[in-house]
Design a protein around this motif. Structure first.
Motif, PDB file in Angstrom:
ATOM      1  N   MET A   1      -5.212   0.324  18.138  1.00  0.00           N
ATOM      2  CA  MET A   1      -5.136   0.477  16.691  1.00  0.00           C
ATOM      3  C   MET A   1      -5.290  -0.891  16.031  1.00  0.00           C
ATOM      4  O   MET A   1      -4.789  -1.884  16.537  1.00  0.00           O
ATOM      5  CB  MET A   1      -3.797   1.107  16.297  1.00  0.00           C
ATOM      6  N   HIS A   2      -5.987  -0.963  14.917  1.00  0.00           N
ATOM      7  CA  HIS A   2      -6.259  -2.218  14.226  1.00  0.00           C
ATOM      8  C   HIS A   2      -5.172  -2.496  13.188  1.00  0.00           C
ATOM      9  O   HIS A   2      -5.118  -1.846  12.138  1.00  0.00           O
ATOM     10  CB  HIS A   2      -7.624  -2.162  13.529  1.00  0.00           C
ATOM     11  N   ALA A   3      -4.323  -3.483  13.507  1.00  0.00           N
ATOM     12  CA  ALA A   3      -3.233  -3.796  12.584  1.00  0.00           C
ATOM     13  C   ALA A   3      -3.758  -4.362  11.270  1.00  0.00           C
ATOM     14  O   ALA A   3      -3.162  -4.158  10.216  1.00  0.00           O
ATOM     15  CB  ALA A   3      -2.273  -4.786  13.241  1.00  0.00           C
ATOM     16  N   LEU A   4      -4.889  -5.075  11.313  1.00  0.00           N
ATOM     17  CA  LEU A   4      -5.414  -5.713  10.121  1.00  0.00           C
ATOM     18  C   LEU A   4      -6.672  -5.021   9.600  1.00  0.00           C
ATOM     19  O   LEU A   4      -7.473  -5.620   8.909  1.00  0.00           O
ATOM     20  CB  LEU A   4      -5.712  -7.197  10.414  1.00  0.00           C
ATOM     21  N   LEU A   5      -6.825  -3.769   9.971  1.00  0.00           N
ATOM     22  CA  LEU A   5      -7.998  -3.003   9.554  1.00  0.00           C
ATOM     23  C   LEU A   5      -8.111  -2.956   8.031  1.00  0.00           C
ATOM     24  O   LEU A   5      -7.122  -2.755   7.331  1.00  0.00           O
ATOM     25  CB  LEU A   5      -7.890  -1.587  10.097  1.00  0.00           C
ATOM     26  N   LEU A   6      -9.327  -3.165   7.534  1.00  0.00           N
ATOM     27  CA  LEU A   6      -9.562  -3.085   6.086  1.00  0.00           C
ATOM     28  C   LEU A   6     -10.046  -1.679   5.731  1.00  0.00           C
ATOM     29  O   LEU A   6     -11.051  -1.216   6.251  1.00  0.00           O
ATOM     30  CB  LEU A   6     -10.599  -4.123   5.667  1.00  0.00           C
ATOM     31  N   GLN A   7      -9.324  -1.010   4.886  1.00  0.00           N
ATOM     32  CA  GLN A   7      -9.732   0.315   4.439  1.00  0.00           C
ATOM     33  C   GLN A   7     -10.864   0.195   3.422  1.00  0.00           C
ATOM     34  O   GLN A   7     -10.849  -0.695   2.572  1.00  0.00           O
ATOM     35  CB  GLN A   7      -8.549   1.059   3.826  1.00  0.00           C
ATOM     36  N   PHE A   8     -11.835   1.098   3.520  1.00  0.00           N
ATOM     37  CA  PHE A   8     -12.933   1.093   2.566  1.00  0.00           C
ATOM     38  C   PHE A   8     -12.399   1.387   1.175  1.00  0.00           C
ATOM     39  O   PHE A   8     -11.607   2.312   0.992  1.00  0.00           O
ATOM     40  CB  PHE A   8     -13.980   2.142   2.966  1.00  0.00           C
ATOM     41  N   PRO A   9     -12.800   0.598   0.172  1.00  0.00           N
ATOM     42  CA  PRO A   9     -12.272   0.818  -1.192  1.00  0.00           C
ATOM     43  C   PRO A   9     -12.705   2.160  -1.765  1.00  0.00           C
ATOM     44  O   PRO A   9     -13.658   2.780  -1.305  1.00  0.00           O
ATOM     45  CB  PRO A   9     -12.867  -0.355  -1.986  1.00  0.00           C
ATOM     46  N   ASP A  10     -12.010   2.583  -2.769  1.00  0.00           N
ATOM     47  CA  ASP A  10     -12.281   3.870  -3.414  1.00  0.00           C
ATOM     48  C   ASP A  10     -13.490   3.724  -4.328  1.00  0.00           C
ATOM     49  O   ASP A  10     -13.367   3.525  -5.540  1.00  0.00           O
ATOM     50  CB  ASP A  10     -11.047   4.327  -4.202  1.00  0.00           C
ATOM     51  N   LEU A  11     -14.667   3.829  -3.732  1.00  0.00           N
ATOM     52  CA  LEU A  11     -15.919   3.648  -4.455  1.00  0.00           C
ATOM     53  C   LEU A  11     -16.783   4.892  -4.312  1.00  0.00           C
ATOM     54  O   LEU A  11     -16.699   5.614  -3.316  1.00  0.00           O
ATOM     55  CB  LEU A  11     -16.688   2.432  -3.921  1.00  0.00           C
TER      56      LEU A  11
END
Length: 300
Positions: A1-11
């Motif tokens: 699991m990626h602790a620092l994963l960046l979620q895609f913004p609400d676009l």
């Protein structure tokens, strides 16, 4: 699991949607990127033509008022070349069986290298019809292109398309849709991918654009026809070739013995279509730079 994963913004791909007479019309970020990129290129071209000192013998190759006519040719070259390039380079078999689909450009499917060839042909024809030195008009166009590339790649990111390969780097992005489901990871594990669109925006758009403007305005590059065009071709080709290592290859070329989707491969190693098409750009660009450098040395 990626602790620092960046979620895609609400676009969303659309800026806004309106309904007229029972039909919906939407302004998309990608379309806006094209429009703003063309306007910026127009203003950069006009500004360069108003600076005689930038050109050989202090003579600009054309008048600022002619840029609008040139843009008409270039827009046609981008659209026709980009679409036909996608058809021929990426899915010739499909479009051979469904030729009417070629006309449906609103469904997506444009290739930069095809668009580039379209722009080259359109510029060549325009220059021939108006007795304008071809390499000088090529330099004019080349130095004005990167802002459009920057905006186009940002629009690709906004649309969550042309994403990169799976990665465990801390800046990996969890793109929505198909990108999140096709990493081959364990069930329930979040799929993180390289934001390769942003890599391209940085290299092809921002950095290459700054270099070309610096060469034109500080180093007098456009006084030696072909130098600016050569730097653009070699710079874009190199940037695209490198980013292809992080970009998800085209699914059209994927198969059981070629899961990476390489367009050419031997023993599991090879090149993507983007890399194959970038190699001629790099070679031609370097040849133009060498030719221009010889002109500089001859005049020294």
């Amino acid at each position: 699991m990626h602790a620092l994963l960046l979620q895609f913004p609400d676009l969303t791909p659309e800026i806004f949607t309106i309904e007229l007479f029972g039909s919906q019309f939407a302004l998309r970020w990608y379309a806006l990127a094209y429009i703003v990129g063309i306007v910026i290129a127009w203003r950069l071209a006009v500004a360069a033509l108003r600076r005689p000192a930038l050109w050989p013998d202090t003579q600009p190759p054309m008048k600022p008022a002619q840029v609008e006519d040139l843009l008409t040719w270039i827009i046609l070259g981008v659209i026709l070349g980009g679409r036909l390039g996608y058809v021929l380079f990426y899915q010739p078999g499909y479009y051979l069986q469904n030729p009417l689909e070629i006309l449906r450009i609103w469904q997506g499917g444009m290739a930069f290298h095809g668009g580039l060839l379209g722009v080259i042909l359109a510029t060549w024809v325009y220059a021939s019809r108006n007795n304008i030195p071809r390499l000088q008009i090529a330099d004019l166009v080349a130095h004005a292109v990167p802002p459009g590339l920057l905006l186009g790649r940002l629009a690709n990111f906004n649309n969550a398309e042309l994403w990169g390969r799976a990665t465990d780097l801390p800046w990996g992005v969890a793109f929505p849709g198909q990108a999140a489901q096709s990493c081959g990871q364990a069930l329930g594990e979040i799929c993180a991918r390289h934001p390769s669109q942003l890599y391209e925006a940085l290299l092809e758009g921002l950095i290459l654009g700054v270099v070309l403007l610096w060469l034109a305005y500080r180093r007098g590059a456009m006084r030696y026809p072909g130098q600016t065009t050569g730097v653009f071709l070699a710079g874009y080709g190199t940037a695209r070739f490198v980013v292809e290592f992080a970009r998800q290859p085209d699914i059209q070329f994927a198969s059981f013995d070629n899961p990476l989707g390489l367009a050419w491969h031997i023993g599991g190693y090879g090149l993507t279509m983007g890399q194959i098409l970038s190699l001629p750009m790099i070679a031609i660009g370097l040849l133009l730079v060498v030719r221009a450098r010889r002109t500089i040395e001859a005049g020294a």
